[in-house]
Scaffold this motif. Structure first.
Motif, short mmCIF file in Angstrom:
data_model
loop_
_atom_site.label_atom_id
_atom_site.label_comp_id
_atom_site.label_asym_id
_atom_site.label_seq_id
_atom_site.Cartn_x
_atom_site.Cartn_y
_atom_site.Cartn_z
N ILE A 7 0.87 -1.17 0.00
CA ILE A 7 0.00 0.00 0.00
C ILE A 7 0.91 1.22 0.00
CG2 ILE A 7 -1.73 1.31 1.27
CD1 ILE A 7 -2.74 -1.31 2.41
N THR A 8 0.78 2.02 -1.02
CA THR A 8 1.55 3.25 -1.10
C THR A 8 0.65 4.43 -0.77
OG1 THR A 8 1.09 3.60 -3.44
CG2 THR A 8 3.02 2.26 -2.89
N LYS A 9 1.27 5.58 -0.57
CA LYS A 9 0.46 6.74 -0.26
C LYS A 9 -0.34 7.20 -1.47
CE LYS A 9 4.27 9.96 -0.90
NZ LYS A 9 5.06 11.01 -0.27
N TYR A 10 0.00 6.74 -2.66
CA TYR A 10 -0.74 7.10 -3.87
C TYR A 10 -1.94 6.21 -4.10
CZ TYR A 10 3.45 9.78 -4.63
OH TYR A 10 4.49 10.64 -4.47
N SER A 11 -2.07 5.12 -3.35
CA SER A 11 -3.21 4.24 -3.51
C SER A 11 -4.42 4.70 -2.70
CB SER A 11 -2.84 2.81 -3.12
OG SER A 11 -2.53 2.74 -1.75
N TYR A 12 -4.24 5.72 -1.86
CA TYR A 12 -5.35 6.26 -1.08
C TYR A 12 -6.20 7.18 -1.95
CZ TYR A 12 -2.86 4.64 3.07
OH TYR A 12 -2.24 3.89 4.02
N ALA A 13 -7.42 7.41 -1.51
CA ALA A 13 -8.32 8.33 -2.21
C ALA A 13 -7.78 9.75 -2.12
CB ALA A 13 -9.71 8.26 -1.58
N PRO A 14 -8.06 10.57 -3.15
CA PRO A 14 -7.55 11.95 -3.14
C PRO A 14 -8.01 12.76 -1.93
CG PRO A 14 -8.34 11.40 -5.32
CD PRO A 14 -8.72 10.25 -4.41
N TRP A 15 -9.23 12.57 -1.47
CA TRP A 15 -9.71 13.33 -0.32
C TRP A 15 -8.95 12.94 0.94
CZ3 TRP A 15 -11.51 10.70 3.85
CH2 TRP A 15 -11.93 9.38 3.64
#
Length: 65
Positions: A7-15
């Motif tokens: 899980i990378t920080k880019y896999s999270y939702a934009p909000w």
């Protein structure tokens, strides 16, 4: 369907990323203010709130979550 292994920080939702950036900017001033307040007027609530702020700061700055 492939599963992601990391899980990378880019896999999270934009909000969520935006909220995390805002919290990262605000948590340090809140923690410093709460530390000063706790030094002058120590109550149980102030100590607990300071502990929560420090925990949030550690989680954000060390990217634990």
């Amino acid at each position: 369907m492939k599963r992601r292994k990391f899980i990378t920080k880019y896999s999270y939702a934009p909000w969520f990323r935006t909220t995390r950036r805002v919290c990262a900017q605000l948590i340090l001033p809140f923690t410093i203010f709460q530390l000063i307040r706790t030094i002058f007027i120590p109550t149980v609530f102030d100590i607990l709130l300071l502990t929560v702020f420090i925990a949030i700061a550690v989680f954000i700055f060390f990217e634990i979550v």
